[in-house]
Motif scaffolding. Sequence first.
Motif, PDB file in Angstrom:
ATOM      1  N   GLN A 148       0.829  -1.205   0.000  1.00 31.85           N
ATOM      2  CA  GLN A 148       0.000   0.000   0.000  1.00 31.85           C
ATOM      3  C   GLN A 148       0.868   1.262   0.000  1.00 31.85           C
ATOM      4  O   GLN A 148       0.548   2.241  -0.674  1.00 31.85           O
ATOM      5  N   LEU A 149       1.955   1.237   0.753  1.00 35.58           N
ATOM      6  CA  LEU A 149       2.870   2.381   0.748  1.00 35.58           C
ATOM      7  C   LEU A 149       3.506   2.564  -0.630  1.00 35.58           C
ATOM      8  O   LEU A 149       3.690   3.696  -1.097  1.00 35.58           O
ATOM      9  N   GLU A 150       3.836   1.435  -1.273  1.00 39.61           N
ATOM     10  CA  GLU A 150       4.413   1.499  -2.613  1.00 39.61           C
ATOM     11  C   GLU A 150       3.413   2.090  -3.605  1.00 39.61           C
ATOM     12  O   GLU A 150       3.761   2.949  -4.428  1.00 39.61           O
ATOM     13  N   ALA A 151       2.143   1.654  -3.519  1.00 38.17           N
ATOM     14  CA  ALA A 151       1.103   2.194  -4.404  1.00 38.17           C
ATOM     15  C   ALA A 151       0.876   3.674  -4.132  1.00 38.17           C
ATOM     16  O   ALA A 151       0.692   4.478  -5.064  1.00 38.17           O
ATOM     17  N   LEU A 152       0.887   4.067  -2.850  1.00 40.29           N
ATOM     18  CA  LEU A 152       0.683   5.470  -2.503  1.00 40.29           C
ATOM     19  C   LEU A 152       1.819   6.334  -3.035  1.00 40.29           C
ATOM     20  O   LEU A 152       1.603   7.444  -3.530  1.00 40.29           O
ATOM     21  N   GLN A 153       3.039   5.808  -2.956  1.00 45.06           N
ATOM     22  CA  GLN A 153       4.183   6.549  -3.497  1.00 45.06           C
ATOM     23  C   GLN A 153       4.042   6.726  -5.011  1.00 45.06           C
ATOM     24  O   GLN A 153       4.347   7.795  -5.552  1.00 45.06           O
ATOM     25  N   LEU A 155       1.214   6.850  -6.631  1.00 48.51           N
ATOM     26  CA  LEU A 155       0.160   7.845  -6.842  1.00 48.51           C
ATOM     27  C   LEU A 155       0.717   9.256  -6.730  1.00 48.51           C
ATOM     28  O   LEU A 155       0.450  10.120  -7.573  1.00 48.51           O
ATOM     29  N   TYR A 156       1.501   9.486  -5.680  1.00 46.92           N
ATOM     30  CA  TYR A 156       2.051  10.823  -5.470  1.00 46.92           C
ATOM     31  C   TYR A 156       3.047  11.200  -6.561  1.00 46.92           C
ATOM     32  O   TYR A 156       3.221  12.384  -6.871  1.00 46.92           O
ATOM     33  N   SER A 157       3.718  10.205  -7.133  1.00 40.26           N
ATOM     34  CA  SER A 157       4.660  10.512  -8.208  1.00 40.26           C
ATOM     35  C   SER A 157       3.939  10.825  -9.509  1.00 40.26           C
ATOM     36  O   SER A 157       4.432  11.601 -10.324  1.00 40.26           O
ATOM     37  N   VAL A 158       2.772  10.206  -9.713  1.00 38.79           N
ATOM     38  CA  VAL A 158       1.995  10.465 -10.939  1.00 38.79           C
ATOM     39  C   VAL A 158       1.236  11.780 -10.832  1.00 38.79           C
ATOM     40  O   VAL A 158       1.216  12.589 -11.759  1.00 38.79           O
ATOM     41  N   ILE A 159       0.604  11.994  -9.688  1.00 39.17           N
ATOM     42  CA  ILE A 159      -0.219  13.186  -9.490  1.00 39.17           C
ATOM     43  C   ILE A 159       0.382  14.000  -8.358  1.00 39.17           C
ATOM     44  O   ILE A 159       0.363  13.570  -7.201  1.00 39.17           O
ATOM     45  N   GLU A 160       0.918  15.156  -8.678  1.00 40.43           N
ATOM     46  CA  GLU A 160       1.514  16.015  -7.663  1.00 40.43           C
ATOM     47  C   GLU A 160       0.408  16.757  -6.917  1.00 40.43           C
ATOM     48  O   GLU A 160      -0.499  17.332  -7.519  1.00 40.43           O
ATOM     49  N   LEU A 161       0.485  16.747  -5.597  1.00 40.49           N
ATOM     50  CA  LEU A 161      -0.527  17.390  -4.758  1.00 40.49           C
ATOM     51  C   LEU A 161       0.021  18.705  -4.221  1.00 40.49           C
ATOM     52  O   LEU A 161       1.171  18.788  -3.791  1.00 40.49           O
ATOM     53  N   LYS A 211      -4.772  16.015 -14.273  1.00 37.78           N
ATOM     54  CA  LYS A 211      -3.363  15.744 -14.529  1.00 37.78           C
ATOM     55  C   LYS A 211      -3.121  15.415 -15.995  1.00 37.78           C
ATOM     56  O   LYS A 211      -2.164  15.914 -16.614  1.00 37.78           O
ATOM     57  N   PHE A 212      -3.972  14.570 -16.589  1.00 41.21           N
ATOM     58  CA  PHE A 212      -3.764  14.111 -17.956  1.00 41.21           C
ATOM     59  C   PHE A 212      -4.475  14.979 -18.991  1.00 41.21           C
ATOM     60  O   PHE A 212      -4.497  14.635 -20.178  1.00 41.21           O
ATOM     61  N   GLY A 213      -5.052  16.105 -18.558  1.00 45.07           N
ATOM     62  CA  GLY A 213      -5.688  17.040 -19.488  1.00 45.07           C
ATOM     63  C   GLY A 213      -6.850  16.440 -20.245  1.00 45.07           C
ATOM     64  O   GLY A 213      -7.006  16.683 -21.454  1.00 45.07           O
TER      65      GLY A 213
END
Length: 378
Positions: A148-153, A155-161, A211-213
Amino acid sequence: MRRTRVWSTRVLIIGAAVVWTSGVVVLRLLDQIDSATTAALVALGLLAGGLFQMQRLNRSLDRRHQLQAAALTRLSSQSDQHNAAFAALRAELDTLAGRSLSYLAGLTVQLHQHNGEFSALHTELDTLTQHSISRDELRSDLLTTYHQLEALQNLYSVIELDQPIPQTRGFATSPDLLLLLVDLVRVRRPHLIVTCGSGMSTVWLALALRKFGIDGRVVALEHDQRCHDETRALIETRGLGDLAEVRLAPLEPVDVDGDSFRWYTRSAWEDLTDIEILFVDGPPPASSGRLARLPALPLLAKHLRSDHVVVLDDTYRTDEREIAASWLQMFPEYSPDGLSLEKEAVVLRSQSTNRAPELTENEAQTRAPRERRKVRRR
């Protein structure tokens, strides 16, 4: 000399206790003994030290009594002029003897109390041992948390918050499923996404569109007023109002193949057409009963675009597995993909379209362990 001898004995007892406890801890670290045996050996060492200390005190008292007896013998041989002093001394010695007996009685009571406490501790340790999780369960839980931590990381790398976002997992959607949904948006670039239930999935889907327009929107159906308001607030504070919408949809009686259910009111979804991604994560069984999510596909089937995808969450539960099986009986044209996520999920794609069903990168990763397990079984 006596003080030096007493301190030497105490140091010897304490040193023996430390050596004993250290040996037990080393055996435990080397997995030579289990937790219950470790606790029992430590308690046994402490009890042995206490017994040795009590024996030393008894010997000291015996020596004192012997000295007192010798003094009485010497005093009895003296003349009558010392009778008064002898009587006073005897009274004092009787007082000391009484105190000694009282002290011994107190030690006996304390020993019984310690025995009772030791028995209670042993019982508690047995109970904890019976209810403690196994190493395999702990390893599995740690591995799940790592995934789950790997998936969350990812997510954060794909979509910057640009601001904090509420936590996932628990009742909220898990990071591995959110990553799957974001990947579906990236690959399919949908114009309309409908989610049954609102929350973190609504926010992340809208973030993916931005993010992906993609010129699309997310419509979430929510029967609970509090969840509806919380999701709307998350959308508005993050400037996603043009990409996401939460509709308050109270539950009402519906009929599916002669069975009665409680599902979102028709007025909340009857205007939705050409749905490309349908994410079914509600309503919860606690609100609408058994097989609560079954009406989703039969009622929205005519509102789906030809090349749509349906994602059913929580298939680790019996109800959701039965729902997926029922959908496949009603719509045999679907091809199911079961994903090994934290709470498990099923992705349904229609086989009637000309476009070959493609796995997203995240789906391929989640399916790989399951395919390897199939090969091992063969």
